[in-house]
Structures are given as structure tokens and as C-alpha cells.
Design a protein around this motif. Structure first.
Motif, PDB file in Angstrom:
ATOM      1  N   ALA A 176     -21.538 -19.611  26.863  1.00  0.00           N
ATOM      2  CA  ALA A 176     -21.705 -18.096  25.582  1.00  0.00           C
ATOM      3  C   ALA A 176     -21.428 -18.899  24.368  1.00  0.00           C
ATOM      4  CB  ALA A 176     -20.975 -16.909  26.167  1.00  0.00           C
ATOM      5  N   LEU A 177     -22.527 -19.164  23.614  1.00  0.00           N
ATOM      6  CA  LEU A 177     -22.374 -20.005  22.739  1.00  0.00           C
ATOM      7  C   LEU A 177     -23.019 -19.249  21.310  1.00  0.00           C
ATOM      8  CD1 LEU A 177     -22.469 -23.701  23.386  1.00  0.00           C
ATOM      9  CD2 LEU A 177     -20.707 -22.275  23.442  1.00  0.00           C
ATOM     10  N   CYS A 178     -22.394 -19.506  19.939  1.00  0.00           N
ATOM     11  CA  CYS A 178     -23.702 -18.657  18.868  1.00  0.00           C
ATOM     12  C   CYS A 178     -23.190 -19.896  17.925  1.00  0.00           C
ATOM     13  CB  CYS A 178     -22.836 -17.107  18.614  1.00  0.00           C
ATOM     14  SG  CYS A 178     -21.341 -17.352  18.403  1.00  0.00           S
ATOM     15  N   VAL A 179     -24.569 -19.829  17.076  1.00  0.00           N
ATOM     16  CA  VAL A 179     -24.043 -20.311  15.821  1.00  0.00           C
ATOM     17  C   VAL A 179     -24.078 -19.371  14.478  1.00  0.00           C
ATOM     18  CG1 VAL A 179     -26.799 -20.421  15.590  1.00  0.00           C
ATOM     19  CG2 VAL A 179     -25.851 -22.117  14.638  1.00  0.00           C
ATOM     20  N   GLU A 180     -22.852 -19.759  13.966  1.00  0.00           N
ATOM     21  CA  GLU A 180     -22.675 -19.340  12.349  1.00  0.00           C
ATOM     22  C   GLU A 180     -23.453 -20.245  11.256  1.00  0.00           C
ATOM     23  OE1 GLU A 180     -18.445 -19.266  11.481  1.00  0.00           O
ATOM     24  OE2 GLU A 180     -18.527 -17.839  13.023  1.00  0.00           O
ATOM     25  N   VAL A 181     -23.538 -19.740  10.175  1.00  0.00           N
ATOM     26  CA  VAL A 181     -24.999 -20.415   9.481  1.00  0.00           C
ATOM     27  C   VAL A 181     -23.940 -19.813   7.459  1.00  0.00           C
ATOM     28  CG1 VAL A 181     -26.703 -20.687   7.743  1.00  0.00           C
ATOM     29  CG2 VAL A 181     -26.813 -20.510  10.255  1.00  0.00           C
ATOM     30  N   ALA A 182     -22.926 -20.860   6.875  1.00  0.00           N
ATOM     31  CA  ALA A 182     -22.014 -20.179   6.098  1.00  0.00           C
ATOM     32  C   ALA A 182     -22.086 -18.678   6.191  1.00  0.00           C
ATOM     33  CB  ALA A 182     -23.763 -19.931   4.854  1.00  0.00           C
ATOM     34  N   GLY A 183     -20.694 -18.549   7.801  1.00  0.00           N
ATOM     35  CA  GLY A 183     -20.038 -17.459   7.573  1.00  0.00           C
ATOM     36  C   GLY A 183     -20.883 -16.524   8.623  1.00  0.00           C
ATOM     37  N   GLU A 184     -22.178 -16.714   8.548  1.00  0.00           N
ATOM     38  CA  GLU A 184     -23.057 -15.505   9.083  1.00  0.00           C
ATOM     39  C   GLU A 184     -23.065 -15.585  10.033  1.00  0.00           C
ATOM     40  OE1 GLU A 184     -26.444 -12.464   7.451  1.00  0.00           O
ATOM     41  OE2 GLU A 184     -26.551 -14.134   6.982  1.00  0.00           O
ATOM     42  N   LEU A 185     -23.243 -15.047  11.271  1.00  0.00           N
ATOM     43  CA  LEU A 185     -24.041 -15.282  12.627  1.00  0.00           C
ATOM     44  C   LEU A 185     -25.545 -15.138  12.526  1.00  0.00           C
ATOM     45  CD1 LEU A 185     -22.322 -15.406  15.038  1.00  0.00           C
ATOM     46  CD2 LEU A 185     -22.898 -13.374  15.990  1.00  0.00           C
ATOM     47  N   ALA A 186     -26.032 -16.006  13.231  1.00  0.00           N
ATOM     48  CA  ALA A 186     -27.265 -16.460  13.429  1.00  0.00           C
ATOM     49  C   ALA A 186     -28.234 -16.916  14.391  1.00  0.00           C
ATOM     50  CB  ALA A 186     -27.585 -17.960  12.659  1.00  0.00           C
ATOM     51  N   GLY A 187     -26.981 -16.832  15.661  1.00  0.00           N
ATOM     52  CA  GLY A 187     -28.164 -16.747  16.828  1.00  0.00           C
ATOM     53  C   GLY A 187     -27.271 -17.178  18.098  1.00  0.00           C
ATOM     54  N   SER A 188     -27.452 -17.214  18.906  1.00  0.00           N
ATOM     55  CA  SER A 188     -26.922 -17.127  20.326  1.00  0.00           C
ATOM     56  C   SER A 188     -27.362 -17.895  21.232  1.00  0.00           C
ATOM     57  CB  SER A 188     -26.398 -15.699  20.551  1.00  0.00           C
ATOM     58  OG  SER A 188     -27.438 -15.051  21.220  1.00  0.00           O
TER      59      SER A 188
END
Length: 220
Positions: free
Chosen positions: A64-76
Motif C-alpha cells: 500500500a504505497l502513495c506518492v506526495e508531491v510538495a506535500g500533496e498526495l498525488a497518487g497511489s
């Protein structure tokens, strides 16, 4: 647990990115991301729900992984472990993922199976999908699994279905004669097709077909 911090480039501007495990505090954002990735007329009841996300976090948190860009959740990106028999490739998405609830996760399985990958439309030019896929390769290696596997939609196939079989369409995509939004992306990620699956999803664009796409652990 997984955490990787680095930069991606938005044109010429470096932007900080974190790939990490998602948790219950991310659930509302993850459901919002699904709504942006699959807007109406896609049925909202097929977006992630909190029961599914809770299962992801507690049954197989490594997947269960997600990606943050500049502090905003951008995808999973989400996966589960299965015991895959290469001689039996036929399955549907609902069967292999337990309709996204992953209650069939097998801790002793040999394969990491991708359930879903989603990136917010406004971030899709940053290469985040490929980076999340590579993070799942790290999980495969760390857990000493044999492969990463998943069914890839072929959303461009309906445009060619009157002149090509699904196998011919996949071959044309591999040769670069056709650009398919999903299959071409998976090829860029290092995935290799190992077969065609019928009735994988109710998916008019793909005529219900999918390409089974594999990445083998080079250390096994």
C-alpha cells in the motif's frame, strides 16, 4: 515499511517527492484521487471505499504505497501477494484481488500482484506512475518474491478490434506500431507481456481483454 525521498522535475523546476506507505489518515485523499482519475460516468461505487483501504493497510501494508508531491498526495499503487502458477494465467480482476478487498492475500505467495495504480491528472507529466511501479519492484526484491504481475488494460484496442485480434494488437504495441495508453506505459516501466486474458474486466475500451504483464525479480 517503505519511504523514499527525492526530486522530480516539473519542466526545469525540481519538486520534492516522497513515496511511502499509506495509512488511515490518507483514506479521504485516496478516495478523492480515485474520483479525479475515474470521473463520471464511471460509477462512484467502484472507487476505493474505506473498508477496502483498511484491508490494504492491515493485511498487506508493504503493498500500500502513495506518492506526495510538495506535500500533496498525488497518487497511489496497491498490491497483494498471491501464489501464481505460470501454467494457469486465466483470471479476472475481481477474482485475483477479491474485488479490491484483498482478503485473499497470501503471506506465503510467490508473486506481488498489482491491484491498482492511480495518479492525479494534474501530476501525470511528472513520471510518478513509473516511480511508484519501481518502488513495488523494491518490495518484490525485499520480500524475495519471484515476480511482479498484473493485468494491463488495452484501452486503445476497441479502435482496432475490427482488424486485429487482441494478440495482434499487443504485438503491434510491442513493435511500436501502436501506442496504447496503458500497455505502452507498462512497457516503459519494464513490464513484459506474457499472455492475453479474456473477460478480465467489464471494459468496453479494451473489449474486456487485458495483457498479463510481468516483471521478474533479477535476483531469483
Amino acid at each position: 515499511m517503505y519511504r523514499s525521498e527525492f526530486y522530480v522535475y516539473d519542466q526545469e523546476r525540481p519538486v520534492p517527492v516522497i513515496i511511502r506507505n499509506y495509512s488511515n489518515v490518507d483514506f479521504d485523499d485516496l478516495i478523492k484521487i480515485q474520483s479525479e482519475c475515474f470521473p463520471p460516468p464511471f460509477p462512484s461505487e467502484l472507487w476505493w471505499n474505506k473498508e477496502q483501504l483498511t484491508n490494504h493497510v492491515y493485511m498487506f501494508p508493504e503493498g500500500a504505497l502513495c506518492v506526495e508531491v510538495a506535500g500533496e498526495l498525488a497518487g497511489s499503487i496497491t498490491g497483494l501477494t498471491i501464489d501464481f502458477d505460470p501454467s494457469d494465467k486465466n483470471h479476472s480482476w475481481e477474482e485475483i484481488t477479491d474485488h479490491g478487498y484483498i482478503r485473499n492475500n497470501n503471506p506465503n505467495g510467490n508473486t506481488l500482484y498489482i491491484v491498482d495504480i492511480s495518479v492525479r491528472p494534474k501530476y501525470r507529466k511528472l513520471g510518478l506512475g513509473k516511480l511508484m511501479m519501481q518502488s513495488m519492484y523494491h518490495v518484490v526484491i525485499e520480500k524475495e518474491l519471484y515476480r511482479l504481475l498484473g493485468g494491463g488494460r488495452m484501452p486503445g484496442y476497441h479502435k482496432k478490434a475490427d482488424i486485429m485480434t487482441p494478440g495482434q494488437y499487443l504485438d503491434a504495441t510491442i513493435k511500436g506500431e501502436v501506442q496504447d495508453p496503458v500497455i505502452t506505459f507498462l512497457l516503459h516501466c519494464g513490464r513484459v507481456p506474457i499472455g492475453i486474458i479474456e473477460n478480465y474486466l467489464e471494459d468496453d475500451e479494451s473489449c474486456n481483454y487485458a495483457a498479463l504483464m510481468e516483471w521478474k525479480n533479477p535476483f531469483r
